[in-house]
Design an enzyme around this catalytic site. Structure first.
Site, PDB file in Angstrom:
ATOM      1  N   ASN A  42       0.880  -1.267  -0.038  1.00  0.00           N
ATOM      2  CA  ASN A  42      -0.095   0.006   0.245  1.00  0.00           C
ATOM      3  C   ASN A  42       0.816   1.386  -0.071  1.00  0.00           C
ATOM      4  O   ASN A  42       0.388   2.303  -0.502  1.00  0.00           O
ATOM      5  CB  ASN A  42      -0.960   0.157   1.110  1.00  0.00           C
ATOM      6  CG  ASN A  42      -0.271  -0.097   2.551  1.00  0.00           C
ATOM      7  OD1 ASN A  42       0.910  -0.389   2.682  1.00  0.00           O
ATOM      8  ND2 ASN A  42      -0.863   0.554   3.593  1.00  0.00           N
TER       9      ASN A  42
ATOM     10  N   GLU B  71       4.204  -3.600  12.325  1.00  0.00           N
ATOM     11  CA  GLU B  71       3.150  -2.575  12.273  1.00  0.00           C
ATOM     12  C   GLU B  71       1.998  -3.511  11.250  1.00  0.00           C
ATOM     13  O   GLU B  71       2.281  -3.649  10.306  1.00  0.00           O
ATOM     14  CB  GLU B  71       3.975  -1.434  11.609  1.00  0.00           C
ATOM     15  CG  GLU B  71       2.756  -0.118  11.685  1.00  0.00           C
ATOM     16  CD  GLU B  71       1.834   0.022  10.532  1.00  0.00           C
ATOM     17  OE1 GLU B  71       0.828  -0.267  10.608  1.00  0.00           O
ATOM     18  OE2 GLU B  71       2.397   0.460   9.293  1.00  0.00           O
TER      19      GLU B  71
ATOM     20  N   CYS C 122      -3.073   1.170   6.843  1.00  0.00           N
ATOM     21  CA  CYS C 122      -3.164   0.525   8.113  1.00  0.00           C
ATOM     22  C   CYS C 122      -4.005   1.367   9.113  1.00  0.00           C
ATOM     23  O   CYS C 122      -4.811   1.253   9.937  1.00  0.00           O
ATOM     24  CB  CYS C 122      -1.757   0.211   8.656  1.00  0.00           C
ATOM     25  SG  CYS C 122      -1.067  -1.061   7.545  1.00  0.00           S
TER      26      CYS C 122
ATOM     27  N   GLU D 122       7.972   2.992  14.737  1.00  0.00           N
ATOM     28  CA  GLU D 122       8.891   3.310  13.529  1.00  0.00           C
ATOM     29  C   GLU D 122       8.623   5.026  13.478  1.00  0.00           C
ATOM     30  O   GLU D 122       7.902   5.523  14.379  1.00  0.00           O
ATOM     31  CB  GLU D 122       8.176   2.888  12.364  1.00  0.00           C
ATOM     32  CG  GLU D 122       8.524   1.151  12.243  1.00  0.00           C
ATOM     33  CD  GLU D 122       8.440   0.444  10.962  1.00  0.00           C
ATOM     34  OE1 GLU D 122       9.292   0.896  10.168  1.00  0.00           O
ATOM     35  OE2 GLU D 122       7.267   0.106  10.703  1.00  0.00           O
TER      36      GLU D 122
END
Length: 495
Positions: free
Chosen positions: A166, A264, A298, A475
């Site tokens: 994505n 993640e 996400c 992150e």
């Protein structure tokens, strides 16, 4: 060639600028050991447009070996020199932004303007971490005047990066840049549907001065290339972005080698709108939160939690804006592009059809669509379900498409309860004019990042990651550098 010329050429006669078609290992293009090939698809046209290497464990072995050979030298390279290389990479990426954005849009399907933003964000990530390389410091510890004690931060070693489809260039940069700044070497495995910009980035890094073998790329499917990489005994850390089931498998594989992991994973993030909010700004925020990249994010704001006092007005504004969204091939700069693959389109369609069969009513959308110019592509219409119960699958399950579910809150306490009613905890958005309420909710909502009065606020400077089934580790920000470091303590007598 300008980006306009690239687009005109491709949409006109199908010609493309030079695109990579092999692995990138030890500083050069490398054919797959077993000769495997796979197609990558133009999602806006639902047809293949390029062929790349389909790697397997043999290619992974070559890439990890290349990274291992140079790990010690790269880890001992002067930090300021590592930072200078990352800064040169940022400058090159800005110079070649048109080529990268074209490839990113074509490979992923996302609108070209979104791809341009992703490339700019990737360049900014390399700039940010170029400045972090020489800020990695140890500490000293008070153990008495006759002793000395201090810590040495050291690079973890070879790191594996599993890049999602994505946000290929964005996710690659936010993981690889801090790893390189920390002195780690890299083996990256991009998603099989979006391999191009990671390959291009690895080659660009070498041109920026990165020693050969420090960043390697193996393309292929998850089972054939990704699984051998995360399970490789030469890998000391894995950074993974993707689905919950795959993330669990990654963690299990890494555990067998006692390698560290940052995950993640998915999200079902709420956008909370109170009656005192600027409803126009909130409506714009909701539209961007769920329809950017066709909802394939996400951290997408896939749930609108709205105060009952303004429920009807707020939903009407969002619906009106959604009705005005134009779909189309990503290279034509539409507001909404296609889904990344036919398989993913099928998953989104199945989730929506299941909701409709349960009696949930779609205020808008709910159907498969196509590019209005060509009548082709893997599109799904902007979809909104109103007044959805908290226990419904529309609220509980990640759909990963342009599908918004509306929940109605009676008061602040109820809004918080609804916000925390899923197993996910990635991000949350809050729209209110009440400073105290905004920060109470930011404190109490279970999410790794909270946006106040602007969805997707912040940037590479702000740590990002999830709680619960959304994963763990952070992150972005300086926190990301710590993922790639191990701490050695040194102590001894001096008197």
């Amino acid at each position: 060639m300008s980006i306009e010329e690239m687009v005109e050429s491709y949409l006109g006669d199908g010609t493309l600028p030079d695109l990579p078609d092999r692995h990138f290992i030890a500083g050069d293009w490398a054919a797959p050991v077993n000769g495997g090939r796979m197609e990558t698809f133009d999602a806006g046209a639902a047809r293949p447009f390029h062929v790349v290497a389909a790697g397997d464990a043999a290619d992974v072995d070559r890439a990890v070996a290349a990274a291992e050979r140079v790990q010690r030298a790269w880890g001992r390279t002067k930090p300021s020199e590592r930072g200078a290389i990352l800064m040169r990479a940022a400058a090159l990426l800005r110079q070649e932004a048109a080529r990268f954005a074209f490839a990113e849009s074509l490979d992923s399907g996302k609108p070209l303007q979104e791809a341009e933003g992703d490339v700019a964000g990737a360049a900014r990530a390399f700039e940010y971490y170029s400045g972090a390389a020489d800020k990695i410091e140890g500490g000293t510890f008070p153990v008495g005047s006759d002793h000395i004690a201090y810590s040495l931060p050291e690079p973890m070693g070879v790191t594996a990066h599993i890049i999602p489809w994505n946000f290929p260039i964005s996710t690659a940069a936010r993981g690889i840049a801090p790893a390189l700044a920390a002195g780690c070497t890299v083996v990256a495995k991009p998603a099989d549907t979006t391999p191009l910009t990671m390959l291009m980035l690895a080659e660009l890094l070498v041109r920026a001065g990165l020693p050969t073998g420090v960043c390697n790329v193996v393309t292929g499917t998850g089972p054939d290339a990704g699984a051998p990489l995360v399970a490789h005994p030469g890998v000391r850390h894995v950074t993974f972005t993707g689905s919950v089931p795959t993330g669990i498998g990654v963690m299990q594989a890494a555990a067998r080698n006692v390698a560290s992991v940052v995950l993640e994973l998915g999200g079902k993030s709420p956008v909370i709108v109170f009656e005192d909010a600027d409803l126009d700004a909130a409506a714009d925020g909701v539209i961007g939160a769920i329809f950017e990249n066709a909802g394939q994010i996400c951290s997408a704001g896939s749930r609108l939690i709205v105060s009952r006092a303004v429920h009807g007005e707020m939903v009407a504004r969002v619906v009106q804006k959604a009705q005005a969204i134009e779909m189309g091939h990503g290279l034509r700069r539409p507001a909404l592009g296609p889904l990344n693959s036919d398989a993913h389109l099928g998953r989104v369609r199945s989730a929506v059809e299941s909701a409709l069969s349960r009696g949930r009513r779609a205020t808008i959308g709910g159907t498969v669509a196509t590019d209005p110019v060509t009548n082709a592509g893997w599109f799904f219409a902007p979809t909104i379900f109103d007044d959805v119960p908290a226990d419904d699958a529309l609220v509980q399950d990640e759909i990963f498409g342009p599908v918004l579910s509306v929940q109605v809150a009676e008061d602040e306490a109820h809004a918080l309860q609804l916000a925390n009613c899923t197993d996910y905890g990635l991000v949350a958005g809050i729209y209110t004019a009440d400073f105290g309420r905004a920060h109470r909710l930011a404190r109490d909502v279970d999410a790794g990042q909270v946006y106040l009065n602007e969805y997707f606020a912040g940037g590479i400077e702000v740590p990002f990651g999830g709680n619960r089934r959304s994963g763990f580790g952070r992150e972005k920000g300086f926190a990301a550098v710590r993922n790639y470091l191990r701490i050695k303590g040194v102590a001894g007598r001096i008197g």
